[in-house]
Design a protein around this motif. Sequence first.
Motif, PDB file in Angstrom:
ATOM      1  N   THR A 255       0.832  -1.203   0.000  1.00  0.00           N
ATOM      2  CA  THR A 255       0.000   0.000   0.000  1.00  0.00           C
ATOM      3  C   THR A 255       0.867   1.253   0.000  1.00  0.00           C
ATOM      4  N   PHE A 256       0.640   2.113  -0.995  1.00  0.00           N
ATOM      5  CA  PHE A 256       1.372   3.364  -1.141  1.00  0.00           C
ATOM      6  C   PHE A 256       0.370   4.513  -1.142  1.00  0.00           C
ATOM      7  N   ILE A 257       0.555   5.443  -0.212  1.00  0.00           N
ATOM      8  CA  ILE A 257      -0.283   6.633  -0.124  1.00  0.00           C
ATOM      9  C   ILE A 257       0.527   7.767  -0.727  1.00  0.00           C
ATOM     10  N   VAL A 258       0.059   8.291  -1.857  1.00  0.00           N
ATOM     11  CA  VAL A 258       0.895   9.149  -2.696  1.00  0.00           C
ATOM     12  C   VAL A 258       0.385  10.588  -2.676  1.00  0.00           C
ATOM     13  N   HIS A 259       1.174  11.488  -2.079  1.00  0.00           N
ATOM     14  CA  HIS A 259       0.902  12.921  -2.178  1.00  0.00           C
ATOM     15  C   HIS A 259       1.377  13.356  -3.557  1.00  0.00           C
TER      16      HIS A 259
END
Length: 344
Positions: free
Chosen positions: A174-178
């Motif tokens: 899981t990657f939370i990308v700004h």
Amino acid sequence: MSEAPTLDAVRHNTGPSRRFCVAPMMDWTTPHFRYLARILSKRALLYTEMVTTGALIHGDTERFLRHDPSEYPLALQLGGSDPGELAHCAKLAEQFGFDEVNLNVGCPSDRVQNNMIGACLMGHPDKVAEAVAAMIAATDLPVTVKHRIGINGRESWDELCEFIDKVSAAGCRTFIVHARIAILEGLSPKENRDIPPLKYDWVYRLKERYPHLEIIINGGIKTFEECHEHLRHTDGVMLGREAYHNPWLLAGVDTEFFGEPAPVANRHEALRAMFPFIQQELDRGVYLTHISRHIMGLFHGMPGGRQFRRHISENAHKHGSGLEVIQAALARVRMPEPATVAES
């Protein structure tokens, strides 16, 4: 393109729904704000403020990890880069009941850069991969990463993909990308949230390139309409400042994104539901201002909302101020007509 993660890696990345998340924000996503947020939405995934590994290992661990069970699902965000220290803190996250542990690879402040924390780690993907692997080995919690699309001097598409390749190979799913780069010299953290242009299309392309990974989009999102557009291309959305300054937005999340009833009918009901918790905190010796500052936006845009905020601002700081200040402020806001759905 990286290979799909092993079943063992996937096991470490299951967990709560990330379809709608409230971003970790320093000084804002405290236990007091999170308690209000959970009254408004049972399904939004909440994140703590970033806590450094040094603070947890050498400071008051209980204070930093304190939370109310009603806040679940709740993720702990860590700041650090030493694999051993991060592994130790990931174990603490599990022991204290968190639902996820997240590594901060997005904060651009000078102070954290000097300690090899935050966005500067975008320039060291091997180091991030080593840290993530250590965290995964230490806990059964999902281990996730929140990061930028790049940093100045390392802002190409290929370099972003190199980062994803290496960290996903270490087991992160899981990657939370700004959707902005971080400029590490010359811009303040606040300016880094506004000045670098948003590139939502890059986050969409990440999901196309890595369909087996969970990609959550973050940065500048304000409305449900925008959320739905992003959800056409990604697995989840994360809101930050809008959710804090206009928390009533959260009252529509369960219906809008999960097809479930809204937990509260109106803002008055939401604030009254907080009264026992506020009194509990006051009895613990917490100053009212430390609590009241997080409810200031609840009546944003409502008749009487300005008077609500003014009464709290003028009285919460006074010696001996208690719940009666909040009750008196609430009386300054007209009770809404009955509604079947939460306003948003």
